[in-house]
Motif scaffolding. Structure first.
Motif, PDB file in Angstrom:
ATOM      1  N   ARG A 248       0.820  -1.214   0.000  1.00 47.48           N
ATOM      2  CA  ARG A 248       0.000   0.000   0.000  1.00 47.48           C
ATOM      3  C   ARG A 248       0.852   1.261   0.000  1.00 47.48           C
ATOM      4  O   ARG A 248       0.635   2.190  -0.796  1.00 47.48           O
ATOM      5  N   ARG A 249       1.834   1.327   0.861  1.00 47.87           N
ATOM      6  CA  ARG A 249       2.671   2.522   0.953  1.00 47.87           C
ATOM      7  C   ARG A 249       3.457   2.754  -0.317  1.00 47.87           C
ATOM      8  O   ARG A 249       3.644   3.892  -0.756  1.00 47.87           O
ATOM      9  N   SER A 250       3.927   1.655  -0.932  1.00 45.09           N
ATOM     10  CA  SER A 250       4.678   1.773  -2.183  1.00 45.09           C
ATOM     11  C   SER A 250       3.791   2.325  -3.293  1.00 45.09           C
ATOM     12  O   SER A 250       4.200   3.208  -4.053  1.00 45.09           O
ATOM     13  N   LEU A 251       2.547   1.812  -3.384  1.00 48.31           N
ATOM     14  CA  LEU A 251       1.624   2.294  -4.403  1.00 48.31           C
ATOM     15  C   LEU A 251       1.306   3.773  -4.186  1.00 48.31           C
ATOM     16  O   LEU A 251       1.324   4.566  -5.141  1.00 48.31           O
ATOM     17  N   GLU A 252       1.017   4.143  -2.951  1.00 45.65           N
ATOM     18  CA  GLU A 252       0.672   5.532  -2.677  1.00 45.65           C
ATOM     19  C   GLU A 252       1.825   6.474  -3.015  1.00 45.65           C
ATOM     20  O   GLU A 252       1.620   7.548  -3.579  1.00 45.65           O
ATOM     21  N   ARG A 253       3.042   6.060  -2.678  1.00 44.14           N
ATOM     22  CA  ARG A 253       4.211   6.890  -2.966  1.00 44.14           C
ATOM     23  C   ARG A 253       4.412   7.033  -4.468  1.00 44.14           C
ATOM     24  O   ARG A 253       4.614   8.135  -4.981  1.00 44.14           O
ATOM     25  N   ARG A 254       4.355   5.910  -5.199  1.00 42.01           N
ATOM     26  CA  ARG A 254       4.573   5.951  -6.645  1.00 42.01           C
ATOM     27  C   ARG A 254       3.442   6.686  -7.355  1.00 42.01           C
ATOM     28  O   ARG A 254       3.673   7.408  -8.330  1.00 42.01           O
ATOM     29  N   PHE A 255       2.212   6.515  -6.882  1.00 42.31           N
ATOM     30  CA  PHE A 255       1.061   7.164  -7.511  1.00 42.31           C
ATOM     31  C   PHE A 255       1.169   8.686  -7.374  1.00 42.31           C
ATOM     32  O   PHE A 255       0.958   9.421  -8.342  1.00 42.31           O
ATOM     33  N   LYS A 256       1.514   9.143  -6.187  1.00 43.84           N
ATOM     34  CA  LYS A 256       1.649  10.577  -5.942  1.00 43.84           C
ATOM     35  C   LYS A 256       2.768  11.164  -6.790  1.00 43.84           C
ATOM     36  O   LYS A 256       2.627  12.247  -7.393  1.00 43.84           O
ATOM     37  N   LYS A 257       3.884  10.456  -6.873  1.00 43.47           N
ATOM     38  CA  LYS A 257       5.015  10.939  -7.653  1.00 43.47           C
ATOM     39  C   LYS A 257       4.674  11.029  -9.134  1.00 43.47           C
ATOM     40  O   LYS A 257       5.040  11.992  -9.823  1.00 43.47           O
ATOM     41  N   ALA A 258       3.928  10.051  -9.655  1.00 40.43           N
ATOM     42  CA  ALA A 258       3.624   9.994 -11.088  1.00 40.43           C
ATOM     43  C   ALA A 258       2.509  10.939 -11.497  1.00 40.43           C
ATOM     44  O   ALA A 258       2.538  11.500 -12.600  1.00 40.43           O
ATOM     45  N   THR A 259       1.505  11.128 -10.634  1.00 38.05           N
ATOM     46  CA  THR A 259       0.306  11.860 -11.049  1.00 38.05           C
ATOM     47  C   THR A 259       0.094  13.190 -10.328  1.00 38.05           C
ATOM     48  O   THR A 259      -0.786  13.968 -10.711  1.00 38.05           O
ATOM     49  N   SER A 260       0.882  13.442  -9.282  1.00 41.28           N
ATOM     50  CA  SER A 260       0.714  14.630  -8.426  1.00 41.28           C
ATOM     51  C   SER A 260      -0.600  14.609  -7.659  1.00 41.28           C
ATOM     52  O   SER A 260      -1.040  15.629  -7.129  1.00 41.28           O
ATOM     53  N   ASN A 261      -1.270  13.448  -7.626  1.00 39.57           N
ATOM     54  CA  ASN A 261      -2.481  13.247  -6.827  1.00 39.57           C
ATOM     55  C   ASN A 261      -2.278  12.020  -5.948  1.00 39.57           C
ATOM     56  O   ASN A 261      -1.594  11.078  -6.346  1.00 39.57           O
ATOM     57  N   THR A 262      -2.899  12.020  -4.776  1.00 43.34           N
ATOM     58  CA  THR A 262      -2.969  10.776  -4.033  1.00 43.34           C
ATOM     59  C   THR A 262      -3.966   9.861  -4.740  1.00 43.34           C
ATOM     60  O   THR A 262      -4.746  10.307  -5.592  1.00 43.34           O
ATOM     61  N   VAL A 263      -3.970   8.582  -4.394  1.00 42.12           N
ATOM     62  CA  VAL A 263      -4.923   7.647  -5.007  1.00 42.12           C
ATOM     63  C   VAL A 263      -6.349   8.109  -4.724  1.00 42.12           C
ATOM     64  O   VAL A 263      -7.201   8.140  -5.621  1.00 42.12           O
ATOM     65  N   THR A 264      -6.612   8.492  -3.483  1.00 45.12           N
ATOM     66  CA  THR A 264      -7.960   8.939  -3.108  1.00 45.12           C
ATOM     67  C   THR A 264      -8.371  10.183  -3.888  1.00 45.12           C
ATOM     68  O   THR A 264      -9.503  10.291  -4.373  1.00 45.12           O
ATOM     69  N   GLU A 265      -7.456  11.132  -4.021  1.00 44.50           N
ATOM     70  CA  GLU A 265      -7.751  12.341  -4.802  1.00 44.50           C
ATOM     71  C   GLU A 265      -8.068  12.000  -6.245  1.00 44.50           C
ATOM     72  O   GLU A 265      -8.991  12.559  -6.845  1.00 44.50           O
TER      73      GLU A 265
END
Length: 329
Positions: A248-265
């Motif tokens: 979970r933490r890895s996905l959230e970190r990579r998602f934020k870095k790639a999209t500038s949004n959190t997964v929830t956002e």
């Protein structure tokens, strides 16, 4: 009087930014004269060469001053440049040391729309907030990671540097500057004369969320596509992490870095974008649209919708769907 320099760059630029700034600032002087007050703006077109052709030669602008002739200015306006940002920097390199020196000497620097790319190229935006066209935010973040770009704001002001959001939002920044230097009364006259919506501070109602997929992280792209294809379902971070065999933490970190949004956002932005399109084109009521995009709590839906768009669901529907608005009367 304030010496105003409206830059005339090489390459395609926004003629409306250039002419509109000149027109409104010179009109301010006319309004002040009618009020028996002194004019405050000494407006000039400042270029690198004696002539600048625009729009493949359809228009020609003749600067009244060359940049090397301007030893001191008080305000520098950078129009949107409709060309590759790197090419714009190369072709207009002569402006950069001059802008930096003038800012150091007390000049205010104002960029319109995607003119923020050129302003960022001077280094003056590093560590500062800025606005630009909402459709260019992703590219801007990639090109200038040291600048805090705010996609919802219609304008920013920080230490004598101003930026505006997309396209004609430059009028709101210009009106803000008129009020700052000529007063509220004059700003209201200008707003009424040019029919500008005074005090508008957000471009959120105009944003069309397109995601940020200009990255090379394949699992994140897979997660984005899953969210977009299943917008009516309740998608969770844990569900995506399990699907992608990631922590979970890895996905959230990579998602934020790639999209500038959190997964929830990102999930919220996708759902709200679908809801917006439904309000624009259908006659469904608020509850029907809410259920279509996977919300069951009307209060939560309204709160998130306003957070993303700056408007309530009813305000948004009435603004963009006249047929549905008329039927509700």
């Amino acid at each position: 009087m304030k010496h105003v320099s409206i830059l005339i760059p090489f390459g395609a630029s926004s003629l409306s930014n250039i002419e509109g700034t000149w027109h409104i600032l010179t009109e301010v002087n006319t309004i002040l004269k009618r009020m028996d007050r002194d004019p405050i703006f000494d407006v000039h077109f400042v270029g690198i060469s004696a002539l600048s052709t625009q729009r493949n030669g359809l228009f020609t602008i003749q600067p009244d001053l060359l940049v090397r002739q301007v030893k001191k200015t008080d305000m520098i306006f950078i129009p949107a440049m409709h060309q590759d940002p790197q090419e714009a920097l190369v072709r207009n390199q002569a402006f950069i040391p001059w802008i930096k020196e003038q800012y150091k000497d007390g000049a205010e620097v104002i960029s319109y729309c995607i003119g923020a790319f050129f302003l960022a190229g001077t280094g003056l935006l590093d560590g500062r907030r800025c606005a630009t066209h909402w459709a260019s935010v992703g590219d801007f973040r990639t090109m200038y990671p040291d600048v805090d770009v705010v996609d919802e704001r219609i304008m920013t002001e920080e230490e004598g540097i101003y930026t505006s959001g997309g396209a004609y939002s430059y009028l709101n920044l210009l009106l803000y500057l008129v009020e700052k230097y000529a007063g509220r009364e004059v700003a209201i006259v200008v707003a009424k004369t040019f029919m500008i919506d005074i005090d508008r501070d957000s471009q959120s109602p105009f944003i069309m969320f397109q995601g940020q997929k200009a990255h090379a992280d394949a699992p994140v792209k897979q997660a984005q596509e899953f969210i977009e294809q299943n917008f009516s379902d309740r998608v969770t971070v844990d569900q995506l992490a399990n699907m992608l065999a990631l922590g979970r933490r890895s996905l959230e970190r990579r998602f934020k870095k790639a999209t500038s949004n959190t997964v929830t956002e990102y999930i919220q932005r996708v759902k709200i974008e679908v809801a917006k399109k439904s309000f624009e084109s259908s006659r469904k009521n608020i509850s029907e649209v809410m259920y279509d995009v996977g919300y069951a709590d009307i209060k939560a839906f309204r709160t998130i919708f306003r957070k993303v768009t700056g408007l309530s669901p009813i305000e948004y529907r009435n603004k963009y769907n006249k047929t549905a608005a008329a039927a509700a009367v």
